[in-house]
Each structure stands twice: as C-alpha cells, then as structure tokens.
Design a protein around this motif. Structure first.
Motif, short mmCIF file in Angstrom:
data_model
loop_
_atom_site.label_atom_id
_atom_site.label_comp_id
_atom_site.label_asym_id
_atom_site.label_seq_id
_atom_site.Cartn_x
_atom_site.Cartn_y
_atom_site.Cartn_z
N HIS A 152 -2.61 14.00 -9.19
CA HIS A 152 -1.79 12.79 -9.21
C HIS A 152 -0.51 12.98 -8.39
O HIS A 152 -0.07 12.08 -7.67
N THR A 153 0.07 14.16 -8.48
CA THR A 153 1.27 14.45 -7.71
C THR A 153 0.97 14.39 -6.21
O THR A 153 1.72 13.78 -5.44
N ALA A 154 -0.13 15.00 -5.80
CA ALA A 154 -0.51 14.97 -4.39
C ALA A 154 -0.71 13.53 -3.92
O ALA A 154 -0.21 13.14 -2.86
N ALA A 155 -1.42 12.73 -4.71
CA ALA A 155 -1.64 11.33 -4.33
C ALA A 155 -0.32 10.58 -4.23
O ALA A 155 -0.09 9.82 -3.28
N VAL B 163 -10.45 0.28 -4.49
CA VAL B 163 -9.98 -0.41 -5.70
C VAL B 163 -9.55 0.61 -6.75
O VAL B 163 -8.52 0.44 -7.40
N VAL B 164 -10.31 1.67 -6.89
CA VAL B 164 -9.96 2.73 -7.86
C VAL B 164 -8.59 3.31 -7.50
O VAL B 164 -7.71 3.45 -8.36
N THR B 165 -8.41 3.63 -6.23
CA THR B 165 -7.15 4.22 -5.77
C THR B 165 -5.99 3.25 -6.00
O THR B 165 -4.95 3.63 -6.54
N MET B 166 -6.16 2.01 -5.58
CA MET B 166 -5.07 1.04 -5.69
C MET B 166 -4.77 0.68 -7.13
O MET B 166 -3.62 0.49 -7.50
N ASP B 167 -5.81 0.57 -7.96
CA ASP B 167 -5.56 0.29 -9.38
C ASP B 167 -4.75 1.40 -10.03
O ASP B 167 -3.87 1.15 -10.84
N ARG B 168 -5.05 2.64 -9.66
CA ARG B 168 -4.37 3.77 -10.28
C ARG B 168 -2.97 4.00 -9.72
O ARG B 168 -2.07 4.42 -10.43
N TYR B 169 -2.78 3.74 -8.42
CA TYR B 169 -1.53 4.12 -7.77
C TYR B 169 -0.71 2.96 -7.20
O TYR B 169 0.32 3.20 -6.59
N SER B 170 -1.13 1.72 -7.41
CA SER B 170 -0.42 0.60 -6.79
C SER B 170 1.02 0.47 -7.28
O SER B 170 1.87 -0.04 -6.57
N HIS B 171 1.31 0.98 -8.47
CA HIS B 171 2.69 0.92 -8.96
C HIS B 171 3.64 1.74 -8.09
O HIS B 171 4.86 1.59 -8.17
N LEU B 172 3.08 2.59 -7.23
CA LEU B 172 3.91 3.41 -6.35
C LEU B 172 4.31 2.65 -5.09
O LEU B 172 4.97 3.21 -4.22
N TYR B 173 3.92 1.37 -4.99
CA TYR B 173 4.26 0.55 -3.84
C TYR B 173 5.23 -0.57 -4.23
O TYR B 173 4.98 -1.72 -3.95
N PRO B 174 6.36 -0.28 -4.87
CA PRO B 174 7.25 -1.36 -5.32
C PRO B 174 7.85 -2.16 -4.17
O PRO B 174 8.19 -3.33 -4.34
N ASN C 217 -1.91 5.96 4.80
CA ASN C 217 -2.77 4.81 4.61
C ASN C 217 -3.56 4.95 3.30
O ASN C 217 -4.15 6.00 3.05
N PRO C 218 -3.57 3.91 2.45
CA PRO C 218 -4.28 4.00 1.17
C PRO C 218 -5.76 4.39 1.31
O PRO C 218 -6.29 5.11 0.47
N LYS C 219 -6.41 3.96 2.37
CA LYS C 219 -7.81 4.33 2.59
C LYS C 219 -7.94 5.83 2.79
O LYS C 219 -8.88 6.46 2.29
N SER C 220 -6.99 6.42 3.49
CA SER C 220 -7.00 7.87 3.69
C SER C 220 -6.75 8.60 2.37
O SER C 220 -7.36 9.64 2.10
N VAL C 221 -5.87 8.05 1.53
CA VAL C 221 -5.62 8.65 0.22
C VAL C 221 -6.89 8.57 -0.61
O VAL C 221 -7.28 9.53 -1.28
N GLN C 222 -7.57 7.43 -0.57
CA GLN C 222 -8.83 7.26 -1.30
C GLN C 222 -9.84 8.33 -0.89
O GLN C 222 -10.45 8.97 -1.74
N GLU C 223 -10.01 8.53 0.41
CA GLU C 223 -10.97 9.51 0.90
C GLU C 223 -10.57 10.93 0.51
O GLU C 223 -11.42 11.73 0.13
N HIS C 224 -9.28 11.23 0.57
CA HIS C 224 -8.81 12.57 0.20
C HIS C 224 -9.09 12.85 -1.28
O HIS C 224 -9.48 13.95 -1.65
N LEU C 225 -8.88 11.84 -2.11
CA LEU C 225 -9.09 12.01 -3.55
C LEU C 225 -10.57 11.95 -3.93
O LEU C 225 -10.95 12.37 -5.02
N GLY C 226 -11.39 11.40 -3.04
CA GLY C 226 -12.81 11.26 -3.34
C GLY C 226 -13.12 10.08 -4.24
O GLY C 226 -14.16 10.06 -4.89
N HIS C 227 -12.21 9.10 -4.28
CA HIS C 227 -12.49 7.91 -5.07
C HIS C 227 -13.64 7.14 -4.44
O HIS C 227 -13.74 7.06 -3.22
#
Length: 153
Positions: A82-85, A108-119, A94-104
């Motif tokens: 979570h810290t790395a993400a 949608v999984v990535t954005m649902d979990r981390y969208s609060h980090l985009y205030p 780019n969120p798509k790159s974060v998704q691929e790095h995490l293996g989501h």
C-alpha cells in the motif's frame, strides 16, 4: 542473478514485477551474505535452509525488524504494498501503470482502493476545463446560461 518468486499470485496469473535499484542492491547483498551462489537460492530460509513459513517469518524476522525501526507494532507486510502504491500515485504515476505494477485485475480495483489519494483531482479537472474554454476565442460571448434547467442535486 535473476530474481523470481516461486509462487502463484492470488489469481494464479504469471506476471513480472520490476524491482527498484535500491531494493535489488539490498537483495543482492543479502543473497551474497546468507545464501548459496545459485539461481535457486531463497531469500529467507529456516535455520536448516528450507523455505520459511510466513508465520515464522513474521514472528522471527518481520516483527523484530519493525520494532528496531521504531515503526508501529501492527505494521503488516502487505502495508508495504500500500505504501508503494501511495508513493507512486503521489508522484503522479499513471493509474494504469500503478494497476499493472500491483497486478490488479482491473483499473477499477486500483481506483476504488486508492482514489482517496487524488484529492486534487476535482480541482484539476475544473482547471483543465477552464483552460480549454479560456483558449477558445470569444467563448464567453457564445455561451449564455441556461436558466430553464433546475438543479435537482
């Protein structure tokens, strides 16, 4: 030496994960000091050289390391993911790159979990739209407010 994990992912999908230079350097140092020089060397083993069980790793290595580092005692291994993400998102990756790095499996999984980090996203969207309209010559002269609509929100 090539570094790989001999386990399947949660979804049983093969994937490649890049290892940052600073982590790779630490892993190489660890492997040189504590393992046999083989492509099959394990990073963490039991005292007998066998794969270490996760519970034993947590108790014998993880928790003592967390305490020595002065970190919160209930820090989980998964929290590093979570810290790395969060760091990647905060750095503007780019969120798509974060998704691929995490293996989501889905963005949608990535954005649902981390969208609060985009205030700042809401403000940024408005700024971009303002900038696009500001660049159109005489845009204000051609747009009139529509007073016939009511706001139902």
């Amino acid at each position: 030496r090539q570094m790989c994990i001999r386990d399947s992912t949660k979804t049983n999908q093969a994937r490649t994960v890049g290892i940052p230079r600073f982590v790779r350097a630490e892993l190489e140092r660890h492997l040189e000091s504590f393992t046999a020089p083989s492509v099959d060397s394990l990073v963490f083993t039991s005292a007998q050289g066998f794969p270490i069980r996760l519970g034993n790793f947590r108790r014998r290595a993880w928790k003592p390391a967390v305490e020595r580092a002065g970190l919160h005692g209930d820090l989980r291994i998964h929290d590093m993911r979570h810290t790395a993400a969060s760091l990647l998102i905060n750095a503007g990756v780019n969120p798509k790159s974060v998704q691929e790095h995490l293996g989501h499996s889905s963005i949608v999984v990535t954005m649902d979990r981390y969208s609060h980090l985009y205030p700042e996203a809401r403000t940024h969207v408005t700024s971009v739209l303002n900038g696009l309209i500001d660049d159109v010559p005489d845009a204000e002269d051609r747009t009139e407010p529509d007073h016939t609509r009511t706001n139902s929100a």
